[in-house]
Design an enzyme around this catalytic site. Structure first.
Site, short mmCIF file in Angstrom:
data_model
loop_
_atom_site.label_atom_id
_atom_site.label_comp_id
_atom_site.label_asym_id
_atom_site.label_seq_id
_atom_site.Cartn_x
_atom_site.Cartn_y
_atom_site.Cartn_z
N SER A 56 0.80 -1.22 0.00
CA SER A 56 0.00 0.00 0.00
C SER A 56 0.84 1.28 0.00
O SER A 56 0.51 2.23 -0.72
CB SER A 56 -0.95 0.00 1.20
N LYS A 65 -9.74 -4.39 11.82
CA LYS A 65 -10.86 -3.93 11.01
C LYS A 65 -12.19 -3.90 11.78
O LYS A 65 -13.07 -3.09 11.46
CB LYS A 65 -11.01 -4.79 9.76
N ASN A 109 -12.03 -0.43 6.88
CA ASN A 109 -10.66 -0.51 6.37
C ASN A 109 -10.10 0.86 6.02
O ASN A 109 -8.92 0.97 5.65
CB ASN A 109 -10.58 -1.43 5.14
N GLY A 165 -12.66 -9.66 9.26
CA GLY A 165 -13.04 -8.41 8.62
C GLY A 165 -13.08 -8.48 7.11
O GLY A 165 -13.98 -7.90 6.48
N THR A 175 -13.21 -21.79 13.50
CA THR A 175 -14.05 -21.59 14.68
C THR A 175 -15.48 -21.41 14.20
O THR A 175 -15.88 -20.33 13.77
CB THR A 175 -13.58 -20.36 15.49
#
Length: 304
Positions: free
Chosen positions: A25, A74, A95, A137, A160
């Site tokens: 990024s 997030k 985000n 997220g 999970t």
């Protein structure tokens, strides 16, 4: 090439997360600032063991105009924000943050990024069946995009199972048009939904360079040529699950388009300008190759 030197007028942006060494990024956003003549800089904001609330207070005090949010914040960042966009509310995850004079608003450009990737893949998503692997997220953003795309049936698979159940229930309560189901990563449970899916999306970090690139989260024998299989990981560009899907004739896609589109949306939100998307693709691919070369070099050093 001229060297950028920040000054008192420089606007501050960054990426907030715990492990950021493989993020590309900064390369994208800083290039966009330079190309458009914007006096701004995008930094790595690694939280590590520091408390999230304390870190956010520091960013506000330092005058950051906004930042992106990645794993694992997030969802946990939500209590510290003052408002949300409709997409962030729908996804239950943030985000991108915009700071207006100390008031923090959360957005979810991941939803926009993934939706655009599906639309440009050529696959007609309306009324189709999907499997989403993971319940964090990123999965929330993908499912929110799927709702926007009018998919008919969405099954969430997660190690999970309680988290998958909670996520399915959350979206089921807000969206009556779609069917939401869930199951664990027990092969006997996910085999049928995976075979029946038209779209399979892996939102987990399994298979990326910072983990074991040889790992795969599901048995690939249930993938087939009538599917589009997307792994949101983009380093490497072709993960184990994508290689296995390709062997079986499936259409595949990595997370690079979603990354570019969501970054583009964040950039516009902060600056009101559009970055050079074609150039960003080349920058992103070059950055991924550099990460790959560095990882291979580190592996060689360990072997020696």
């Amino acid at each position: 090439m001229s060297i950028f030197i920040p000054n008192s007028e420089t606007k501050l942006y960054g990426l907030l997360g715990k492990t950021l060494s493989h993020s590309i990024s900064p390369s994208l956003h800083n290039n966009g600032f330079r190309d458009l003549g914007i006096n701004a800089i995008y930094l790595m904001l690694e939280t590590k063991d520091q408390g999230l609330e304390e870190y956010i207070d520091s960013l506000k005090n330092l005058g950051f105009d906004g930042w992106n949010v990645t794993i694992p914040h997030k969802e946990s960042i939500i209590p510290y924000l003052n408002g949300f966009s409709s997409l962030a509310r729908a996804a239950g995850a943030v985000n991108t943050v915009l700071n207006r004079k100390g008031r923090l608003t959360g957005y979810n450009t991941d939803v926009i990024g993934f939706q655009r990737q599906i639309e440009e893949s050529g696959v007609k998503a309306k009324n189709k069946r999907a499997v989403v692997i993971g319940a964090g997220g990123a999965a929330r953003a993908v499912i929110a995009a799927m709702v926007q795309l009018d998919l008919a049936d969405i099954t969430i698979i997660n190690r999970t199972v309680e988290n998958a159940e909670e996520l399915a229930k959350l979206f089921r309560e807000e969206n009556s048009k779609q069917n939401f189901d869930f199951c664990s990563l027990d092969e006997q449970e996910y085999a049928e939904p995976l075979k029946a899916a038209d779209l399979v999306v892996d939102t987990t970090p399994v298979g990326m360079y910072s983990n074991n690139i040889k790992n795969i989260v599901i048995n690939p024998d249930y993938l087939h040529q009538e599917q589009l299989v997307i792994d949101l990981v983009y380093n490497p560009l072709k993960t184990k699950i994508l290689k296995e899907a390709e062997k079986r004739g499936a259409q595949i896609g990595n997370g690079l388009p979603t990354l570019i589109y969501q970054a583009e949306a964040s950039f516009k939100l902060w600056t009101q300008e559009m970055p050079p998307k074609k150039k960003w693709y080349q920058i992103a691919e070059n950055a991924v190759q550099e990460i790959k070369a560095k990882a291979e070099e580190e592996n060689e050093d360990e072997d020696n």
